[in-house]
Design a protein around this motif. Sequence first.
Motif, mmCIF file in Angstrom:
data_model
loop_
_atom_site.group_PDB
_atom_site.id
_atom_site.type_symbol
_atom_site.label_atom_id
_atom_site.label_comp_id
_atom_site.label_asym_id
_atom_site.label_seq_id
_atom_site.Cartn_x
_atom_site.Cartn_y
_atom_site.Cartn_z
ATOM 1 N N LEU A 85 -31.343 45.259 26.100
ATOM 2 C CA LEU A 85 -32.135 45.470 24.889
ATOM 3 C C LEU A 85 -31.242 45.575 23.661
ATOM 4 O O LEU A 85 -31.525 44.972 22.620
ATOM 5 N N GLY A 86 -30.151 46.301 23.777
ATOM 6 C CA GLY A 86 -29.235 46.453 22.645
ATOM 7 C C GLY A 86 -28.577 45.141 22.252
ATOM 8 O O GLY A 86 -28.546 44.780 21.068
ATOM 9 N N GLY A 88 -29.584 42.042 23.026
ATOM 10 C CA GLY A 88 -30.602 41.096 22.570
ATOM 11 C C GLY A 88 -31.074 41.408 21.159
ATOM 12 O O GLY A 88 -31.230 40.505 20.333
ATOM 13 N N SER A 89 -31.282 42.689 20.877
ATOM 14 C CA SER A 89 -31.699 43.082 19.527
ATOM 15 C C SER A 89 -30.622 42.768 18.505
ATOM 16 O O SER A 89 -30.921 42.288 17.408
ATOM 17 N N PHE A 90 -29.367 43.033 18.863
ATOM 18 C CA PHE A 90 -28.264 42.720 17.954
ATOM 19 C C PHE A 90 -28.181 41.223 17.675
ATOM 20 O O PHE A 90 -28.058 40.801 16.520
ATOM 21 N N LEU A 92 -30.577 38.849 18.010
ATOM 22 C CA LEU A 92 -31.723 38.371 17.241
ATOM 23 C C LEU A 92 -31.712 38.877 15.798
ATOM 24 O O LEU A 92 -32.055 38.138 14.874
ATOM 25 N N THR A 93 -31.300 40.109 15.596
ATOM 26 C CA THR A 93 -31.223 40.641 14.238
ATOM 27 C C THR A 93 -30.161 39.903 13.433
ATOM 28 O O THR A 93 -30.389 39.542 12.271
ATOM 29 N N THR A 94 -29.013 39.652 14.040
ATOM 30 C CA THR A 94 -27.953 38.915 13.359
ATOM 31 C C THR A 94 -28.409 37.511 12.999
ATOM 32 O O THR A 94 -28.207 37.052 11.870
ATOM 33 N N VAL A 111 -33.597 31.556 16.057
ATOM 34 C CA VAL A 111 -34.543 32.681 16.115
ATOM 35 C C VAL A 111 -35.895 32.187 16.616
ATOM 36 O O VAL A 111 -36.513 32.805 17.489
ATOM 37 N N LEU A 115 -36.638 34.017 20.200
ATOM 38 C CA LEU A 115 -37.561 35.156 20.119
ATOM 39 C C LEU A 115 -38.753 35.045 21.078
ATOM 40 O O LEU A 115 -39.056 36.013 21.789
ATOM 41 N N ALA A 118 -37.539 35.790 24.539
ATOM 42 C CA ALA A 118 -37.283 37.220 24.749
ATOM 43 C C ALA A 118 -38.584 37.947 25.092
ATOM 44 O O ALA A 118 -38.618 38.803 25.987
#
Length: 188
Positions: A85-86, A88-90, A92-94, A111, A115, A118
């Motif tokens: 989760l960490g 993947g979130s990093f 996608l956010t980047t 993205v 996304l 995910a």
Amino acid sequence: MPRPEGILALLDSRSFGSIWFWVILTFAWTMAGRRILGVPSDVITRAIGIEPGPEDDPAALRLLDWLSLTLPRWRIDQREGAILLGLGSFLLTTLAILGFGYGLEMAQALVLLILPFALLFALELRLAGRLRAVLARAEVGLPANEAGVQAARLMRRHRVVITVLSILAVALTAFYGAIWMIVHPFGY
């Protein structure tokens, strides 16, 4: 002899204007719907129409066998889940900041490609948990035919979700790509 302009056009790094992006998008969603948690579609289809009876139906046994082989791969403990989760979130956010904040076309395309997958991965983890419960009940006494029908129904519903998600993801990506190409006709 091929012209260099033709080769460069074929290897264009632009995402929404490149045929390769659309081929990858189409191929990825086509392959996502072919198997559910590693179980082939025909095994699921055969198990849907099973009638309850005193003897175990071979289609139900085949589906339960497939599930007993594939479900252990879908087991993620809390630590692995937190790491996934960490990361993947990093990622996608980047990509979202690079794409939509700084206007990088490749990041926007990634993205729009990553996304929905995910989300699909999270839905498959949830389905795997539900199927593990059905398989556990089958091991302690639930008739194989009934367990096979329950598992096949859950997997059929998941296939409908995959179909709807793929249609929405491809339509949204195509719509956004068309807008991008209209606003940026020369790629910048």
